[in-house]
Motif scaffolding. Sequence first.
Motif, PDB file in Angstrom:
ATOM      1  N   GLU A 165      -6.954  -1.143   6.355  1.00 60.88           N
ATOM      2  CA  GLU A 165      -5.557  -1.575   6.328  1.00 60.88           C
ATOM      3  C   GLU A 165      -4.639  -0.434   5.901  1.00 60.88           C
ATOM      4  O   GLU A 165      -3.484  -0.365   6.319  1.00 60.88           O
ATOM      5  CB  GLU A 165      -5.380  -2.776   5.398  1.00 60.88           C
ATOM      6  CG  GLU A 165      -3.985  -3.351   5.433  1.00 60.88           C
ATOM      7  CD  GLU A 165      -3.822  -4.639   4.645  1.00 60.88           C
ATOM      8  OE1 GLU A 165      -2.668  -5.032   4.417  1.00 60.88           O
ATOM      9  OE2 GLU A 165      -4.827  -5.264   4.262  1.00 60.88           O
ATOM     10  N   ALA A 166      -5.153   0.491   5.109  1.00 59.48           N
ATOM     11  CA  ALA A 166      -4.362   1.643   4.668  1.00 59.48           C
ATOM     12  C   ALA A 166      -3.885   2.493   5.849  1.00 59.48           C
ATOM     13  O   ALA A 166      -2.895   3.212   5.741  1.00 59.48           O
ATOM     14  CB  ALA A 166      -5.176   2.495   3.694  1.00 59.48           C
ATOM     15  N   ASP A 167      -4.570   2.411   7.004  1.00 62.24           N
ATOM     16  CA  ASP A 167      -4.172   3.166   8.197  1.00 62.24           C
ATOM     17  C   ASP A 167      -3.225   2.383   9.098  1.00 62.24           C
ATOM     18  O   ASP A 167      -2.753   2.915  10.107  1.00 62.24           O
ATOM     19  CB  ASP A 167      -5.408   3.587   9.004  1.00 62.24           C
ATOM     20  CG  ASP A 167      -6.186   4.702   8.340  1.00 62.24           C
ATOM     21  OD1 ASP A 167      -5.653   5.348   7.415  1.00 62.24           O
ATOM     22  OD2 ASP A 167      -7.345   4.934   8.743  1.00 62.24           O
ATOM     23  N   PHE A 168      -2.938   1.117   8.768  1.00 62.92           N
ATOM     24  CA  PHE A 168      -2.039   0.302   9.581  1.00 62.92           C
ATOM     25  C   PHE A 168      -0.614   0.857   9.488  1.00 62.92           C
ATOM     26  O   PHE A 168      -0.142   1.215   8.417  1.00 62.92           O
ATOM     27  CB  PHE A 168      -2.018  -1.156   9.121  1.00 62.92           C
ATOM     28  CG  PHE A 168      -3.239  -1.959   9.484  1.00 62.92           C
ATOM     29  CD1 PHE A 168      -4.404  -1.378   9.943  1.00 62.92           C
ATOM     30  CD2 PHE A 168      -3.222  -3.336   9.339  1.00 62.92           C
ATOM     31  CE1 PHE A 168      -5.518  -2.133  10.270  1.00 62.92           C
ATOM     32  CE2 PHE A 168      -4.328  -4.108   9.657  1.00 62.92           C
ATOM     33  CZ  PHE A 168      -5.474  -3.505  10.122  1.00 62.92           C
ATOM     34  N   ILE A 169       0.051   0.901  10.626  1.00 60.22           N
ATOM     35  CA  ILE A 169       1.457   1.295  10.670  1.00 60.22           C
ATOM     36  C   ILE A 169       2.328   0.048  10.627  1.00 60.22           C
ATOM     37  O   ILE A 169       3.328   0.005   9.936  1.00 60.22           O
ATOM     38  CB  ILE A 169       1.752   2.121  11.936  1.00 60.22           C
ATOM     39  CG1 ILE A 169       0.931   3.409  11.898  1.00 60.22           C
ATOM     40  CG2 ILE A 169       3.243   2.418  12.067  1.00 60.22           C
ATOM     41  CD1 ILE A 169       0.855   4.133  13.214  1.00 60.22           C
TER      42      ILE A 169
END
Length: 186
Positions: A165-169
């Motif tokens: 989720e940390a890579d979600f934009i």
Amino acid sequence: MNRLKKELLEWGQAIVITIIIFSIYNYFFATTTVYNTSMYPTLVEKDMLFMAKRVDYQPGDIISFKSELTLTARDYESLNFIQKILHHEGERKNLIKRIIAGPGDSIEVADGIVKVNGEIIDEPYISTVTTKSAYYEKIPEGMYFCMGDNRSVSYDSRELGLIPEADFIGKVVFRFMPLSKIGNVD
């Protein structure tokens, strides 16, 4: 002198207000453009999308995320003038996929069937048979299993693995271009 001081103050206020509005917008919202066919028929190349950041992500949501793939020279050349200013060769590529399963779920993809928590899921949005396979007994916190709607060409969690989720934009909520297809994205 007094007039110049007043004009400089007005300009300064306008610049500060613009920076504040721009910062707030960038904190809560983003835009992206579709560059491939992995989400066909839901999204097609050149669709321009509006996304909400800092939302509660659920299975079925279409999201954009930073992948481990990098922008090649060929990718960079295909960008328009403004995109070339904002991006550079070698940076992480943004991908657009659909969340199929989230934290705590089990996922099994085999023989063209997708099961979440042991149940076959209904996927009216896919355009091709689901190929390849994947299995996760329990998806860890903060991770998601995502696939494109055009399963035969999509490079997704079946190859990339779980997406943090940390890579979600952001979550795709609205298509604003082309004008003939403007509206919410399901």
